[in-house]
Write a protein that holds these residues in place. Sequence first.
Motif, short mmCIF file in Angstrom:
data_model
loop_
_atom_site.label_atom_id
_atom_site.label_comp_id
_atom_site.label_asym_id
_atom_site.label_seq_id
_atom_site.Cartn_x
_atom_site.Cartn_y
_atom_site.Cartn_z
N ASN A 1 48.21 49.79 45.99
CA ASN A 1 49.17 49.30 46.88
C ASN A 1 50.22 48.32 47.66
O ASN A 1 50.02 47.64 48.60
CB ASN A 1 47.09 48.52 47.80
N PHE B 1 44.68 48.45 43.47
CA PHE B 1 45.45 47.44 43.86
C PHE B 1 46.72 47.27 44.21
O PHE B 1 47.92 46.64 44.59
CB PHE B 1 45.01 45.74 43.65
N GLU B 2 47.39 46.71 43.09
CA GLU B 2 48.28 46.62 42.68
C GLU B 2 49.14 48.33 42.79
O GLU B 2 50.59 47.69 43.61
CB GLU B 2 48.54 46.50 40.84
N VAL C 1 34.58 39.02 42.52
CA VAL C 1 34.47 40.24 42.19
C VAL C 1 35.28 40.94 41.37
O VAL C 1 36.65 40.07 41.71
CB VAL C 1 34.66 40.84 44.17
N GLU C 2 35.32 42.50 41.39
CA GLU C 2 36.34 42.74 40.85
C GLU C 2 37.51 42.95 41.67
O GLU C 2 37.33 44.00 42.95
CB GLU C 2 35.99 44.10 39.61
N CYS C 3 38.59 43.58 41.03
CA CYS C 3 39.49 44.18 42.13
C CYS C 3 40.13 45.56 42.13
O CYS C 3 39.39 45.86 40.74
CB CYS C 3 41.51 44.07 41.58
N SER C 4 40.22 46.64 43.32
CA SER C 4 40.17 47.27 42.96
C SER C 4 41.31 48.22 42.11
O SER C 4 42.46 47.77 41.55
CB SER C 4 39.88 48.45 44.02
#
Lengths: 199, 157
Positions: B65, B62-63, B56-59
Amino acid sequence: MKEKFKNISDTQLMLNFKSGDIPAFEELIKRYKKSVINVIYRFLGDRDEAEDLALEVFLRVYKSVKRYRVEAKFSTWLYKIAVNLSLSELKKRRKHFSISLNAPITTDKGRPRELIDELADPSPSPEKILEEKERNFLIKKAIGLLPPGQRMVIILQIYEGLSYKEISKILGCSVKSVESRLYRARISLKKRLQSYFKK
Amino acid sequence: MRCKKVRQKLGAYLDGELKQRQKELIKEHLKKCADCRQELTFLAQLSEILKKWKEVECSDEFETNIWQSISLEKEKRFSFQNALWWAEQIFLPVGIAIILIAGVVFLNDFLSENFSPQTFDLEEEYFTLSALDSFQDISPDSLSEVYIDLILEGEGQ
């Protein structure tokens, strides 16, 4: 920024971060975010939850930077945090409900869906995409049915490409135990994914 | 080596985790045993099948957050430190001062009650005097004055 950190090891980045270099920490996040999310996702089976826990992993790294000492590889330490968080999340879940063999598997969006829903995706998709979805679903289910110890070993070995020694350090067990867990996990997976083998 | 033993080691053989000696023993066995060769092929296929599970890919957030959580954490720590500062600099000295004052007052009362022998006499004298004062307020020809006169006459006899 990528070029700047190209030849710097994880340990060095962590030491730089310890002395206040925030971009070094940003680089570590960039290097490992995908691995951390995927280890947790493959273990728990829920994408959103994996992202939340991965966030917690990096927060813990940030908080404990002052206590960081170069004793093991940075990645080993990071995976250890991810594994521990995943295991405690699993324990929490088990308190609330037990996993049934027929239980619906949650999708990447966190909503529980049955295989039939997966296959009946409204967007027109070629046969290959359907096949891939079905295969992903079955692999996810097969791995999800393994006992936690075997599941984590398979994830770290197959998907993260870690050596038995590294896995043993992360899980705090012997190399022999890693080997035997992998052996048993492979036997179970072979049975569950039989239809995919070419004879 | 027996097939059962070899099969237990095939996974490690495939993963390149065996020592040279064990590797050679298994290689030798595989040359002669078709079933174990088949098993090795299955294991290799299994690894290939498992690797097809897409990651899966990070949203995108993410960073962001992560940094938000970090600043929240800092705020929490800051407010805790703030509370600690207030406790150390203000509440603690004020608390000690209150305890000291209360202690002094209590000690003072205690000492004057228990270690002052004249206290009772002074109190008695005060009440006697105030009782005598009250007789001076009696209005003339009142029943009280008649009564007191009778007493005084009796005493005079």
